[in-house]
Design a protein around this motif. Sequence first.
Motif, PDB file in Angstrom:
ATOM      1  N   ALA A   1       0.832  -1.201   0.000  1.00 12.82           N
ATOM      2  CA  ALA A   1       0.000   0.000   0.000  1.00 12.82           C
ATOM      3  C   ALA A   1       0.866   1.251   0.000  1.00 12.82           C
ATOM      4  CB  ALA A   1      -0.921   0.002   1.215  1.00 12.82           C
ATOM      5  N   LEU A   2       0.418   2.276  -0.687  1.00 13.42           N
ATOM      6  CA  LEU A   2       1.125   3.546  -0.793  1.00 13.42           C
ATOM      7  C   LEU A   2       0.150   4.682  -0.487  1.00 13.42           C
ATOM      8  CD1 LEU A   2       3.038   2.772  -4.105  1.00 13.42           C
ATOM      9  CD2 LEU A   2       4.018   2.798  -1.811  1.00 13.42           C
ATOM     10  N   TYR A   3       0.619   5.623   0.368  1.00  9.95           N
ATOM     11  CA  TYR A   3      -0.219   6.755   0.784  1.00  9.95           C
ATOM     12  C   TYR A   3       0.597   8.043   0.683  1.00  9.95           C
ATOM     13  CZ  TYR A   3      -2.815   2.929   2.952  1.00  9.95           C
ATOM     14  OH  TYR A   3      -3.496   1.762   3.176  1.00  9.95           O
ATOM     15  N   LEU A   4      -0.084   9.126   0.357  1.00  8.85           N
ATOM     16  CA  LEU A   4       0.576  10.425   0.342  1.00  8.85           C
ATOM     17  C   LEU A   4      -0.477  11.510   0.592  1.00  8.85           C
ATOM     18  CD1 LEU A   4       3.103  12.151  -0.061  1.00  8.85           C
ATOM     19  CD2 LEU A   4       2.570  12.211  -2.525  1.00  8.85           C
ATOM     20  N   LEU A   5      -0.217  12.305   1.679  1.00  8.81           N
ATOM     21  CA  LEU A   5      -1.071  13.437   2.024  1.00  8.81           C
ATOM     22  C   LEU A   5      -0.199  14.694   1.997  1.00  8.81           C
ATOM     23  CD1 LEU A   5      -3.753  14.697   3.021  1.00  8.81           C
ATOM     24  CD2 LEU A   5      -2.959  14.206   5.372  1.00  8.81           C
ATOM     25  N   THR A   6      -0.569  15.662   1.180  1.00 12.85           N
ATOM     26  CA  THR A   6       0.203  16.906   1.094  1.00 12.85           C
ATOM     27  C   THR A   6      -0.724  18.093   1.326  1.00 12.85           C
ATOM     28  OG1 THR A   6      -0.143  17.304  -1.260  1.00 12.85           O
ATOM     29  CG2 THR A   6       1.659  15.822  -0.660  1.00 12.85           C
ATOM     30  N   GLY A   7      -0.074  19.210   1.660  1.00 12.76           N
ATOM     31  CA  GLY A   7      -0.821  20.448   1.792  1.00 12.76           C
ATOM     32  C   GLY A   7      -1.177  21.000   0.419  1.00 12.76           C
ATOM     33  N   PRO A   8      -1.847  22.145   0.384  1.00 14.72           N
ATOM     34  CA  PRO A   8      -2.276  22.724  -0.895  1.00 14.72           C
ATOM     35  C   PRO A   8      -1.109  23.045  -1.818  1.00 14.72           C
ATOM     36  CG  PRO A   8      -3.474  23.732   0.934  1.00 14.72           C
ATOM     37  CD  PRO A   8      -2.382  22.907   1.543  1.00 14.72           C
ATOM     38  N   PHE A   9       0.077  23.263  -1.268  1.00 20.06           N
ATOM     39  CA  PHE A   9       1.233  23.630  -2.103  1.00 20.06           C
ATOM     40  C   PHE A   9       2.251  22.500  -2.237  1.00 20.06           C
ATOM     41  CE2 PHE A   9      -0.467  27.480  -0.107  1.00 20.06           C
ATOM     42  CZ  PHE A   9      -0.849  28.180  -1.245  1.00 20.06           C
TER      43      PHE A   9
ATOM     44  N   THR B   1       3.403  20.360   0.243  1.00 18.73           N
ATOM     45  CA  THR B   1       4.167  19.969   1.426  1.00 18.73           C
ATOM     46  C   THR B   1       3.676  18.615   1.917  1.00 18.73           C
ATOM     47  OG1 THR B   1       4.355  22.290   2.038  1.00 18.73           O
ATOM     48  CG2 THR B   1       4.852  20.641   3.728  1.00 18.73           C
ATOM     49  N   VAL B   2       4.624  17.665   2.093  1.00 20.23           N
ATOM     50  CA  VAL B   2       4.249  16.318   2.527  1.00 20.23           C
ATOM     51  C   VAL B   2       3.853  16.354   3.990  1.00 20.23           C
ATOM     52  CG1 VAL B   2       5.034  13.953   2.832  1.00 20.23           C
ATOM     53  CG2 VAL B   2       5.760  15.269   0.823  1.00 20.23           C
ATOM     54  N   LEU B   3       2.637  15.902   4.269  1.00 18.97           N
ATOM     55  CA  LEU B   3       2.137  15.865   5.638  1.00 18.97           C
ATOM     56  C   LEU B   3       2.188  14.466   6.221  1.00 18.97           C
ATOM     57  CD1 LEU B   3      -0.998  18.193   5.196  1.00 18.97           C
ATOM     58  CD2 LEU B   3       1.310  18.818   5.948  1.00 18.97           C
ATOM     59  N   ALA B   4       1.970  13.416   5.394  1.00 18.08           N
ATOM     60  CA  ALA B   4       1.999  12.022   5.870  1.00 18.08           C
ATOM     61  C   ALA B   4       2.075  11.104   4.657  1.00 18.08           C
ATOM     62  CB  ALA B   4       0.741  11.719   6.696  1.00 18.08           C
ATOM     63  N   GLY B   5       2.499   9.866   4.921  1.00 18.07           N
ATOM     64  CA  GLY B   5       2.551   8.864   3.856  1.00 18.07           C
ATOM     65  C   GLY B   5       3.925   8.275   3.675  1.00 18.07           C
ATOM     66  N   ASN B   6       4.023   7.361   2.729  1.00 20.85           N
ATOM     67  CA  ASN B   6       5.302   6.687   2.491  1.00 20.85           C
ATOM     68  C   ASN B   6       5.804   6.952   1.071  1.00 20.85           C
ATOM     69  OD1 ASN B   6       3.303   5.259   1.236  1.00 20.85           O
ATOM     70  ND2 ASN B   6       3.848   3.251   2.067  1.00 20.85           N
ATOM     71  N   LEU B   7       5.441   8.102   0.495  1.00 24.28           N
ATOM     72  CA  LEU B   7       5.967   8.541  -0.786  1.00 24.28           C
ATOM     73  C   LEU B   7       6.683   9.867  -0.582  1.00 24.28           C
ATOM     74  CD1 LEU B   7       2.998   7.707  -3.214  1.00 24.28           C
ATOM     75  CD2 LEU B   7       5.164   6.492  -2.996  1.00 24.28           C
ATOM     76  N   VAL B   8       7.736  10.136  -1.359  1.00 22.59           N
ATOM     77  CA  VAL B   8       8.604  11.280  -1.161  1.00 22.59           C
ATOM     78  C   VAL B   8       7.936  12.578  -1.555  1.00 22.59           C
ATOM     79  CG1 VAL B   8      10.788  12.353  -1.878  1.00 22.59           C
ATOM     80  CG2 VAL B   8      10.684   9.897  -1.387  1.00 22.59           C
ATOM     81  N   ARG B   9       7.225  12.578  -2.706  1.00 20.49           N
ATOM     82  CA  ARG B   9       6.655  13.843  -3.190  1.00 20.49           C
ATOM     83  C   ARG B   9       5.410  13.554  -4.023  1.00 20.49           C
ATOM     84  NH1 ARG B   9      11.121  12.826  -6.333  1.00 20.49           N
ATOM     85  NH2 ARG B   9      10.737  12.598  -8.579  1.00 20.49           N
TER      86      ARG B   9
END
Length: 436
Positions: A66-74, A76-84
Amino acid sequence: MVLSTLLTAAVLVLVYVTANRTIAGETRSVVTAELAGLSDEYQRRGLFGLTEAIERRTQDAAERDALYLLTGPFGTVLAGNLVRWPPDVEPGSGWVELDLIRTESRENVPVSAASIRLPGGERLLVGRDASARRQFDRVLLRSVGLALLAALALSLLTGWFLTRLVFSRLKDISRTATEIVSGDLTRRIPLRGTGDEFDRMSGTLNEMLDRIEELVGHLRTTSNSIAHDLRSPLSRLRQKVEALTNPSRGDAERDADAARALAEVDHLLRVFSQLTEISRAEAGLGREEFEPVDLAALARDVAEFYEPLAQENGVTLTVETDPAILPGHRALLAQALSNLLDNALRYAPGGTEVELHITAAEDVVILSVRDHGPGVPEADLERLAQPFVTLDPARTGGNSGLGLALAAAIARMQGGVFEARNAKPGLEARLVLPRP
C-alpha cells in the motif's frame, strides 16, 4: 494445425486479459474503498485525524504493497510513504500509473493510484505497488508463450499422426482400386475391425464391388450366352431366307419357309425384349413409377390370366394370399409373377397342382410358385436365375432361359432376392421382397 494453434492462442490470450482485468479491478476497488474511508476520517476528525489514520496504515503498508501520500495545498508532505506529489497528476483526475519513490527504501517503484482534493485544499493519493502485478504479468505472459509453443508442438504431432492414419487408410483404398482397375475384380478393401468411419466406408465400398463383380459376371455370362444361344436361331433364319431364294421350290414350300423364318424372327425379338427388360431392371429404371401395389389382387389377376393354360395342360392352379401392399412397379411385378407361373406350368405334369402363395411376414412379403414336377438337380439351383439357363438343352417350346432371370432382376430392383429350392416333389421359386 493452424486452426488448433489459433484456437489455443485465443484461449490463452483470453485467460491473460481476464486475469489482468480481474487483478486491476480488485486493486481499484480496494484503493477506491480506502480513499472513501480516509475521506470519511477527514470529515469526522479533520486534518489531524486523517494524518493519524495515514500514519497508522503506513506501519504495515509494505506488507500490503500500500502507498499513501497526504500533502498540503502547495505540495508539502504531511503524511505517507511517498517522497513527493507527482507533478503531472491533478487531484481527482482518476486512475493513473506512475513511477514514484518510496520514503523507506528510496527506490523507484511503479504505482497504480487514485487521488482526491480535500475540502481544505489538501491532496490525498492512495495506491498500490504495481511491481508484483507487473512481475505476475511477465510470468503469465511467459507461461502463455510456453503454453502456445506446447500447443503448436502438440498440433504438429497430432496433425502428423492423423495424416499418417488417414493416408494409411486411403492407401489401402487406392491400392485396392489400382488392382481392380488392372482387372482383378476379386480384390477388396481390407477391414481393420475398428468399426470407425473408414471401416464403415470400406465395408460399403466392398458391398459395391461385390455388386459390380456380380453385374460384370452376369454381363460376361449374358454376352457368352447371346453369342452361343442366338447362333442357332440366326443360322436357321439364314437357311430359311436362302431357301426362299431357291427357284426350284414351290409356292407351298416357300410359304412354309417364310412362316418358319417369321417364327425365328419372333423368337429373336422376344429374346431381345426380355434382355432389354432385364437390363432396365438391373439398372433400376422405373423406380420413379413405384406406387402402392396390392400383391394379393395382383396375384389373383395373374392367376386368372393363366387359368386357361393350366386347364389345357390338365393342371390345377390354386391361389392363397395374405393381405399385402408394397410400393413397387405394378407391371414388372406382374411380369415376374407371370414368369414364375409360366415356368411352373411348363414343367408341371398333368393331374398335379401349381400353387401360388403370397405370404406376408413382419418384415418381408414372399411371392412363391410351386409345382409338383420333377424338380431341379441341386447343382443347378443357383444357376436358375442366370440368363439363358434352361433345363431343356434343345430349347424346345421357344424357351430361351430368360424368364427366371428377369424375375430375379425385378426382385433385386425391389430390394429383394430370388430364391429357388426343391420342394420334393417339384420346384418352389419365390421372390422375397422387403417391407419399407
